[in-house]
Design an enzyme around this catalytic site. Structure first.
Site, short mmCIF file in Angstrom:
data_model
loop_
_atom_site.label_atom_id
_atom_site.label_comp_id
_atom_site.label_asym_id
_atom_site.label_seq_id
_atom_site.Cartn_x
_atom_site.Cartn_y
_atom_site.Cartn_z
N ASP A 1 7.16 4.21 -38.31
CA ASP A 1 8.43 4.08 -37.51
C ASP A 1 8.64 3.57 -36.36
O ASP A 1 8.03 4.05 -35.39
CB ASP A 1 8.70 5.81 -37.50
CG ASP A 1 9.96 6.06 -36.72
OD1 ASP A 1 10.72 5.07 -36.45
OD2 ASP A 1 10.30 7.39 -36.50
N GLU B 1 -10.45 -8.83 -13.41
CA GLU B 1 -11.22 -7.88 -12.92
C GLU B 1 -10.56 -6.44 -12.44
O GLU B 1 -10.10 -6.17 -11.53
CB GLU B 1 -11.58 -8.39 -11.68
CG GLU B 1 -12.56 -9.63 -11.55
CD GLU B 1 -12.84 -10.16 -10.42
OE1 GLU B 1 -12.06 -9.91 -9.37
OE2 GLU B 1 -13.91 -11.19 -10.22
N GLU C 1 -9.69 -2.82 -11.53
CA GLU C 1 -10.24 -1.75 -10.54
C GLU C 1 -9.51 -0.51 -11.28
O GLU C 1 -8.54 -0.58 -11.89
CB GLU C 1 -9.76 -1.89 -9.37
CG GLU C 1 -10.70 -3.28 -8.69
CD GLU C 1 -10.08 -3.73 -7.25
OE1 GLU C 1 -10.74 -4.53 -6.77
OE2 GLU C 1 -9.16 -3.09 -6.88
N GLU D 1 -16.05 0.45 -5.89
CA GLU D 1 -14.96 -0.62 -5.15
C GLU D 1 -14.75 0.14 -3.72
O GLU D 1 -15.53 1.23 -3.46
CB GLU D 1 -13.85 -0.65 -6.04
CG GLU D 1 -13.66 -1.89 -6.67
CD GLU D 1 -13.62 -3.15 -5.51
OE1 GLU D 1 -13.25 -3.08 -4.37
OE2 GLU D 1 -13.97 -4.44 -5.97
N GLU E 1 -15.27 -0.90 -10.30
CA GLU E 1 -14.80 -2.17 -11.06
C GLU E 1 -15.85 -2.36 -12.01
O GLU E 1 -16.98 -2.41 -11.63
CB GLU E 1 -14.51 -3.20 -9.98
CG GLU E 1 -14.14 -4.46 -10.63
CD GLU E 1 -13.97 -5.65 -9.63
OE1 GLU E 1 -13.27 -5.37 -8.62
OE2 GLU E 1 -14.62 -6.69 -9.58
N HIS F 1 -7.57 -8.73 -10.25
CA HIS F 1 -7.79 -10.23 -9.99
C HIS F 1 -7.73 -10.77 -11.43
O HIS F 1 -8.64 -10.45 -12.12
CB HIS F 1 -8.81 -10.58 -9.00
CG HIS F 1 -8.61 -9.69 -7.77
ND1 HIS F 1 -9.82 -9.50 -6.90
CD2 HIS F 1 -7.77 -9.28 -7.22
CE1 HIS F 1 -9.24 -8.86 -5.92
NE2 HIS F 1 -8.08 -8.57 -5.94
N ARG G 1 -10.09 -14.80 0.44
CA ARG G 1 -9.50 -13.64 -0.30
C ARG G 1 -7.99 -13.25 0.16
O ARG G 1 -7.46 -12.00 -0.51
CB ARG G 1 -10.48 -12.52 -0.26
CG ARG G 1 -11.63 -12.88 -1.10
CD ARG G 1 -12.88 -11.86 -1.00
NE ARG G 1 -13.94 -12.70 -1.43
CZ ARG G 1 -14.51 -12.67 -2.87
NH1 ARG G 1 -13.79 -11.75 -3.58
NH2 ARG G 1 -15.51 -13.06 -3.34
N GLU H 1 -8.42 -17.74 -9.32
CA GLU H 1 -8.29 -16.41 -8.97
C GLU H 1 -6.72 -15.93 -8.79
O GLU H 1 -6.59 -16.32 -7.43
CB GLU H 1 -9.37 -15.84 -8.42
CG GLU H 1 -9.40 -14.28 -8.45
CD GLU H 1 -10.35 -13.77 -7.10
OE1 GLU H 1 -10.84 -12.66 -7.59
OE2 GLU H 1 -10.33 -14.29 -6.28
N ARG I 1 -4.67 -13.23 -7.49
CA ARG I 1 -5.22 -11.94 -6.79
C ARG I 1 -4.10 -10.70 -6.77
O ARG I 1 -4.45 -9.61 -6.22
CB ARG I 1 -5.58 -12.35 -5.34
CG ARG I 1 -6.99 -13.03 -5.31
CD ARG I 1 -7.40 -13.46 -4.27
NE ARG I 1 -7.93 -12.27 -3.38
CZ ARG I 1 -9.05 -11.61 -3.57
NH1 ARG I 1 -9.86 -11.68 -4.54
NH2 ARG I 1 -9.27 -10.39 -2.85
#
Length: 471
Positions: free
Chosen positions: A52, A131, A133, A213, A221, A270, A340, A359, A361
């Site tokens: 359904d 990655e 967390e 973390e 993580e 990330h 970062r 990456e 972020r």
């Protein structure tokens, strides 16, 4: 490529007594049902099984509710959490009349994104390495009604319990923003995460590392090795399933909510990504950060469309409690190597061309991985196809820049409502190759507004009483 017979053989070899069929709702939560082995036949891989569709969030109206789940034989694994030996299969969703794959099936969107990449001739494979967390708590209680509203979180690791009578209190509780990499006993969940890793390995996920973390109260993580887009979408679902069920087994509860705690880091996801053609990594070159022109154009596409794809990569109201200027999440739409504090980072761990990737972020783990990965890929491909420039890199600590220095740096949306508005204005790039459809965009926006944003607007926040009760 696994066949239907391979899946049946796997089940028989492990003496399975049942087969479990898993698929996603529109928002990204696994659904499932099971059949006994006596009903498991090869024809199911072609004919599918009916269910359904009107009972699944964001899907069919009740007058057109019949849908089919069609298992993908390549996803066959033994489910490590079932008391009785059970084969697990991830499924695609198909219209029972037209036999067309369903436009709102997240896994179908991911598969179409991969097909579109190949159709462009740019590359063969988009690799993703998220990655995610998460927090592991010991207690979670919440309620909202006409006369009250609250939530209560507790954790034996929580620094707020440093003075609690625990008969005895043994201390070693990570302070706010000091949870990154301490050993035991401060890291009280090493063995718990190790068990999560073992369960992930049982379902075929290659894990690269696991650790505590930054936040207090059990933030963690676990990093998976990169995989092709749809395969990583499957892996992310198993990842969340393993984390939740191992925590549950030990009387704890895990959440991928981006910002459950005030005053400490939220949970991000990330996303490392790259494009390959055959055995050639297309992001490697001799430009900035060792990247190719193609990689720079990909970054340009992500930066141009970031505020629109935020509706998929940061899809909850709670997501924007994490994306706040001046705090830990990268809200400024800039790129840099090693930095970062930028929304897009070029990792510099290895000079190998095979390691060249970007990456992104700003995403968080509340997202539907299939849709979020597909949206990022489509934004990046648009940048490549239109040769969009990412501009100059920003190698300074963005958090330390003055408002004057930041005035020309665009930022992520400040709310889910703003992200949805950007998506409405900027989604042509998602429609290429019929990867996303207007129906998907419209349904996503409508659901988020009516089921999440409007209900939040209608409810007073507990802190409002502290601010305004005496006005």
């Amino acid at each position: 490529m696994s066949t239907a017979q391979d899946a049946i053989t796997l089940a028989k070899d492990h003496k399975a007594v049942a087969v479990d069929f898993k698929f996603l709702d529109f928002l990204g939560i696994w659904q499932h049902f099971s059949i006994p082995m006596s009903e498991f036949e090869e024809d199911l891989f072609d004919d599918g099984l009916g269910f359904d569709g009107s009972s699944i969030r964001g899907w069919q109206p009740i007058n057109a509710s019949d849908m089919l789940v069609v298992p993908d034989a390549s996803t066959a694994v033994m489910d490590p959490f079932m008391a009785h030996p059970t084969l697990s299969l991830i499924c695609n969703i198909v219209d029972p009349i037209t036999k067309e794959e369903y436009s709102r099936d997240p896994r179908n969107i991911a598969r179409k994104a991969e097909a579109y990449l190949k159709s462009t001739g740019i590359g063969d494979t988009a690799y993703f390495g998220p990655e995610p967390e998460f927090f592991v708590f010991d207690d979670i209680r919440y309620d909202q009604n006409a006369h009250s509203g609250y939530y209560f979180i507790d954790s034996t690791e929580g620094i707020w319990n440093s003075g609690r009578d625990e008969g005895p209190n043994l201390g070693y509780k990570p302070r706010h923003r000091e949870g990154y990499f301490p050993v035991q006993p401060t890291d009280s969940q090493q063995d718990l995460r190790a068990e999560m890793v073992l369960m992930m390995e049982k379902v075929g996920i290659r894990v690269e590392r696991q650790h505590h973390e930054v936040a207090t109260a059990g933030q963690a993580e676990i990093d998976m090795r990169f995989m092709p887009l749809t395969q990583m979408g499957d892996a992310l679902m198993w990842y969340k399933h393993c984390v939740r069920n191992v925590a549950w087994k030990h009387g704890k509860t895990a959440t991928f909510m981006p910002k459950p705690l005030i005053g400490d880091n939220g949970s991000g996801m990330h996303c490392h990504q790259s494009i390959w053609k055959g055995d050639k990594p297309l992001f490697a070159g001799d430009g900035y950060g060792g990247m190719s022109d193609l990689a720079m154009h990909y970054i340009g596409g992500i930066l141009k469309h970031a505020r629109a794809i935020a509706a998929f990569t940061n899809p909850s109201v709670n997501s924007y409690h994490r994306l706040v200027p001046g705090f830990e999440a990268p809200v400024n739409l800039a790129y840099s190597s090693r930095n970062r504090s930028a929304a897009i980072r070029i990792p510099m761990y290895s000079p190998s061309p095979k390691a060249k990737r970007i990456e992104i972020r700003f995403p968080d783990p509340s997202c539907n991985g299939y849709i979020a990965f597909a949206a990022m890929l489509m934004a990046g491909l648009d940048g490549i196809e239109r040769r969009l420039s990412p501009g100059d890199p920003l190698d300074k600590d963005i958090y330390a820049l003055t408002p004057e220095e930041l005035k020309d740096v665009p930022a992520m949306p400040e709310s889910l409502e703003a992200a949805l508005e950007h998506l409405e204005e900027d989604h042509e790039f998602l429609l290429k190759g019929d990867v996303f459809t207007e129906d998907v965009i419209e349904t996503w926006v409508e659901y988020k507004r009516t089921k999440e944003i409007d209900p939040m607007r209608l409810r007073p926040h507990p802190y409002e009483f502290a601010l305004y009760y005496d006005v």
